[in-house]
Design a protein around this motif. Structure first.
Motif, PDB file in Angstrom:
ATOM      1  N   HIS A  21       0.825  -1.207   0.000  1.00 17.37           N
ATOM      2  CA  HIS A  21       0.000   0.000   0.000  1.00 17.37           C
ATOM      3  C   HIS A  21       0.865   1.265   0.000  1.00 17.37           C
ATOM      4  O   HIS A  21       0.505   2.273  -0.635  1.00 17.37           O
ATOM      5  CB  HIS A  21      -0.945  -0.012   1.198  1.00 17.37           C
ATOM      6  N   GLY A  40       2.195   1.708  -3.510  1.00 17.06           N
ATOM      7  CA  GLY A  40       1.143   2.205  -4.384  1.00 17.06           C
ATOM      8  C   GLY A  40       0.890   3.682  -4.209  1.00 17.06           C
ATOM      9  O   GLY A  40       0.393   4.356  -5.125  1.00 17.06           O
ATOM     10  N   ALA A  41       1.239   4.217  -3.034  1.00 23.56           N
ATOM     11  CA  ALA A  41       1.076   5.652  -2.766  1.00 23.56           C
ATOM     12  C   ALA A  41       2.350   6.433  -3.070  1.00 23.56           C
ATOM     13  O   ALA A  41       2.459   7.608  -2.693  1.00 23.56           O
ATOM     14  CB  ALA A  41       0.672   5.859  -1.306  1.00 23.56           C
ATOM     15  N   GLU A  84      -6.376  -6.807  -2.697  1.00 23.08           N
ATOM     16  CA  GLU A  84      -6.393  -5.344  -2.604  1.00 23.08           C
ATOM     17  C   GLU A  84      -4.977  -4.800  -2.417  1.00 23.08           C
ATOM     18  O   GLU A  84      -4.624  -3.758  -2.979  1.00 23.08           O
ATOM     19  CB  GLU A  84      -7.293  -4.913  -1.449  1.00 23.08           C
ATOM     20  N   ALA A  85      -4.159  -5.502  -1.620  1.00 17.61           N
ATOM     21  CA  ALA A  85      -2.771  -5.074  -1.432  1.00 17.61           C
ATOM     22  C   ALA A  85      -1.988  -5.200  -2.734  1.00 17.61           C
ATOM     23  O   ALA A  85      -1.228  -4.294  -3.113  1.00 17.61           O
ATOM     24  CB  ALA A  85      -2.119  -5.890  -0.320  1.00 17.61           C
ATOM     25  N   ALA A 129      -2.776  -2.411  -5.133  1.00 27.74           N
ATOM     26  CA  ALA A 129      -2.188  -1.102  -4.853  1.00 27.74           C
ATOM     27  C   ALA A 129      -0.999  -0.806  -5.751  1.00 27.74           C
ATOM     28  O   ALA A 129      -0.682   0.356  -6.020  1.00 27.74           O
ATOM     29  CB  ALA A 129      -1.773  -1.019  -3.377  1.00 27.74           C
ATOM     30  N   LYS A 177      -2.734  -2.311   5.854  1.00 25.77           N
ATOM     31  CA  LYS A 177      -3.333  -1.223   5.072  1.00 25.77           C
ATOM     32  C   LYS A 177      -3.597   0.002   5.941  1.00 25.77           C
ATOM     33  O   LYS A 177      -3.327   1.146   5.535  1.00 25.77           O
ATOM     34  CB  LYS A 177      -4.632  -1.702   4.422  1.00 25.77           C
ATOM     35  N   THR A 181       0.332   7.752   4.693  1.00 25.39           N
ATOM     36  CA  THR A 181       0.025   8.436   3.434  1.00 25.39           C
ATOM     37  C   THR A 181      -1.183   9.358   3.521  1.00 25.39           C
ATOM     38  O   THR A 181      -1.373  10.216   2.658  1.00 25.39           O
ATOM     39  CB  THR A 181      -0.246   7.401   2.330  1.00 25.39           C
ATOM     40  N   ALA A 186      -4.174   8.231   3.127  1.00 25.75           N
ATOM     41  CA  ALA A 186      -5.210   7.660   2.271  1.00 25.75           C
ATOM     42  C   ALA A 186      -6.350   7.136   3.126  1.00 25.75           C
ATOM     43  O   ALA A 186      -6.133   6.497   4.153  1.00 25.75           O
ATOM     44  CB  ALA A 186      -4.633   6.517   1.429  1.00 25.75           C
ATOM     45  N   ARG A 220     -11.465   3.240   0.744  1.00 28.46           N
ATOM     46  CA  ARG A 220     -11.571   1.804   1.005  1.00 28.46           C
ATOM     47  C   ARG A 220     -12.562   1.194   0.051  1.00 28.46           C
ATOM     48  O   ARG A 220     -13.543   1.820  -0.343  1.00 28.46           O
ATOM     49  CB  ARG A 220     -12.050   1.516   2.437  1.00 28.46           C
TER      50      ARG A 220
END
Length: 523
Positions: A26, A29-30, A72-73, A76, A484, A491, A493, A496
Motif C-alpha cells: 500500500h 502504491g502511494a 487489494e494489497a 495497490a 493497510k 500516506t 489515504a 476503502r
C-alpha cells in the motif's frame, strides 16, 4: 484521521510478515520508497515455511479466508494476487466430527449447507441455519467498514448510527446465547462459535459481535493456496520487490535513532544505519515496545489469548474421513474453555483442528506421503504451565495427543509418522511471542476496536504499528487490514473498497501465472 507528520518519502517497515508486506504494497502504491527489514531468512513471519525431510510445512495459519483483502494489497501496485497464486475453494470448508460419532460437512454455499444441516439435524435446524446465515451477513456489513477496516483516533468514533445497528443486531449480547437463538442443536452451535477461541474468549463470554469471524469461516468461503499458506507472503514479497521495495532478510533491527520526537534512522545488529522518514513496526508488540523504550500505560495489563500445541506429522498414510480441514470436538465444551482461559489446565477432553494440505497439493510431501497439522489449544504461559515446564511436558503431551487421535479413528497414526515436529509454548516464547501465545492479545471488550493497542505511538510523530497485537486484531484477514491501516497513517489515504465476501464467487480454482519477480528462501 491522524497521520504521520512531516516528510514520509522513505519508509522503513520492520518485519516482512503478512501485515508488513501488505503495508509495504500500500505504501508503494502511494508512491513511497520502502525498505523491508526481516530478521528471519525469508518473508512470512508467522506464515513461515520449514522443511521436515521431504515435507514442506507451513509454520503458522492454515486457513485462508477473505483473499480479496490480499488482492487489494496487490492491486495497490497494479498487480493481482491471482497472477501469483493459484487458489482453490474448499468444498466443504471443514469437516466436523463430534463425540457422539456424528459428522457434518461445513459448506460455505448456503444451499449446500442448508441441505447438510437438514440431513444432520432436521428441517427446523435447517431453517434456523438460514436465519443465522442472514444474521451473520448483516453483522459483517455493519462491522467491516465502521469497526474493523478503520483507523480509530478516539472511542468517540463509536458514536455512529452503525453502533446502534450493531446493538439492534444483538452484537453486544453473548455469542453462545445469540447463536442459540437460531440453532438448538449443541453440535451445530459449536460449529458457529468455536471461532471465539481465535479471539481468546470463551463463546459463553464473548460478545456476539465476534460472530463476524464465523462469517468469514462459514459464509465468505475458505480457500487453499497451491504451495501452502506460505505461498501468500512469498507472492506478496515478489510483488513488493517487483514494485521497487528493498527487502532485506536475516536483518535484525536493534535500535531506533531518535531526535526531536521523530525516528531519524534504524540501526541494525550489524551496526549499519538506515536513514528514514517514517517507520512501521510490525514485529511482536512486546518487541516493538522494547525498540521504542516504552509501552503505553493501561489501567490493567494486556491479556493474551490461549496458546496452542502443534504437531506437524509427515506420514506414510492418511485417513479417508479427514477433510482438508477437520474439526474434532470433544464432549466437553464449557469446561474446556474454562480450562484454557481460567484454570490454566490442559484440555481434559480436547477439541482439535487437523489440517491435511496434501489433500489439495501432493507436492508438499514426498510421493505417496501425506502431511498432517494437528492443533490443540492450550493455556498461555501466564495462566498455565510456564514455558520452561513445556520442556518436560511437551513430549508427554505429544504422546497423549497421538493416543487421542487414534481413539478418535485415526488408527495407526503413531506408526505412520515418518517425520515430525512438536511446537509448544516453549517454542512460541523462544520466538518472542508474549505469554507463549502465537495468537497475541485477546479480544476482550477492553482490547477491541478503539480500546485495542493503537497503531500510532504517543510521543513519536512518525512511528506506526501494524500486526495482530494492534488494530484491528488477530487473524489473516485482520492483519492484512492492519497493514493497510498502518500505510494510511503514513500516506493519509482513506479510500476503502466496500465489503465483499468472496474474490470470485463463480470460480472454484483460480489460475496462477509465473511471477517475474525474484523469489526468497522460505523461513
Amino acid at each position: 484521521m491522524r497521520t504521520v507528520t512531516g516528510r514520509t518519502d522513505h519508509v522503513v517497515v520492520v518485519g516482512a510478515g503478512l501485515s508488513g508486506l501488505a503495508c509495504a504494497l500500500h505504501l508503494l502504491g502511494a508512491g513511497r520508497q520502502v525498505t523491508l527489514l526481516e530478521r528471519e531468512a525469508g518473508p512470512g513471519g508467522r506464515a513461515g515455511r520449514l522443511r521436515l525431510g521431504g515435507y514442506q510445512v507451513d509454520t503458522g495459519p492454515t486457513v485462508l479466508t477473505m483473499p480479496h483483502l490480499a488482492d487489494e494489497a496487490f492491486g495497490a501496485v497494479g498487480d493481482s494476487l491471482y497472477r501469483h497464486v493459484e487458489l482453490t475453494a474448499l468444498h466443504p470448508a471443514y469437516r466436523a466430527g463430534f463425540a457422539d460419532g456424528s459428522w457434518l460437512d461445513v459448506h460455505t454455499d448456503g444451499d449446500a449447507m442448508e441441505a447438510e444441516v437438514r440431513r444432520f439435524a432436521g428441517p427446523a435446524e435447517a431453517a434456523g441455519y438460514r436465519k443465522l446465515r442472514h444474521w451473520l451477513e448483516q453483522l459483517y456489513r455493519v462491522q467491516m467498514r465502521r469497526f474493523i477496516d478503520t483507523n480509530f483516533d478516539s472511542p468517540l468514533q463509536l458514536a455512529h448510527p452503525d453502533l446502534a445497528r450493531l446493538a439492534l443486531l444483538g452484537g453486544f449480547g453473548r455469542l453462545d446465547g445469540r447463536i442459540g437463538r437460531f440453532l438448538s442443536d449443541a453440535r451445530l452451535r459449536r460449529v458457529f462459535s468455536f471461532q471465539a477461541l481465535y479471539a481468546g474468549v470463551a463463546p459463553a463470554r464473548a460478545l456476539a459481535a465476534y460472530a463476524v469471524i464465523a462469517y468469514m469461516d462459514t459464509v465468505a468461503g475458505v480457500w487453499f493456496p497451491k504451495g501452502g499458506m506460505h505461498a501468500l507472503p512469498r507472492a506478496m514479497a515478489d510483488a513488493a520487490t517487483g514494485a521497487g521495495a528493498v527487502l532485506r532478510c536475516s536483518t535484525e533491527v536493534t535500535l531506533l535513532e531518535r531526535s526531536a520526537g521523530r525516528v531519524r534512522a534504524v540501526r541494525l545488529a550489524s551496526g549499519e544505519r538506515i536513514p528514514c522518514d517514517a517507520v512501521v513496526l510490525t514485529c511482536e508488540l512486546s518487541a516493538a515496545h522494547t525498540l521504542l523504550g516504552q509501552a503505553p500505560w493501561r489501567p490493567v495489563p494486556l491479556r493474551h489469548s490461549p496458546s496452542a500445541v502443534i504437531l506437524h506429522a509427515g506420514t506414510d498414510r492418511t485417513w479417508p474421513r479427514l477433510g482438508h480441514h477437520t474439526l474434532h470436538f470433544g464432549a466437553a465444551w464449557e469446561r474446556t474453555f474454562d480450562e484454557l482461559t481460567r484454570a490454566g489446565a490442559l484440555m481434559s477432553d480436547p477439541s482439535l483442528l487437523i489440517t491435511r494440505p496434501t489433500a489439495h497439493d501432493a507436492s508438499l510431501a514426498p510421493p505417496g506421503r501425506h502431511l498432517h497439522y494437528v492443533l490443540a489449544p492450550c493455556p498461555n504461559t501466564t495462566v498455565g504451565p510456564s514455558a520452561e515446564a513445556w520442556e518436560d511436558l511437551g513430549p508427554r503431551y505429544r504422546d497423549s495427543l497421538v493416543a487421542e487421535l487414534e481413539r478418535r479413528g485415526l488408527d495407526g497414526f503413531a506408526d505412520s509418522i515418518e517425520e515430525e515436529l512438536l511446537v509448544t509454548p516453549l517454542d512460541w516464547t523462544a520466538q518472542g511471542h508474549a505469554a507463549g501465545s502465537p495468537f497475541s492479545v485477546s479480544h476482550t471488550f477492553a482490547q477491541t476496536g478503539p480500546f485495542r493497542p493503537r497503531n500510532l505511538v504517543r510521543g513519536l510523530d512518525n512511528v506506526v504499528l501494524a500486526g495482530c497485537g494492534t488494530t484491528p486484531g488477530v487473524g489473516v484477514p485482520t492483519v492484512l487490514i492492519s497493514g493497510k491501516l498502518a500505510a494510511a497513517r503514513v500516506t493519509g489515504a482513506t479510500r476503502r473498497r466496500g465489503p465483499r465476501g468472496r474474490p470470485r464467487p463463480a470460480t472454484d480454482s483460480l489460475p496462477s501465472a509465473p511471477s517475474t519477480a525474484g523469489t526468497h528462501d522460505a523461513s
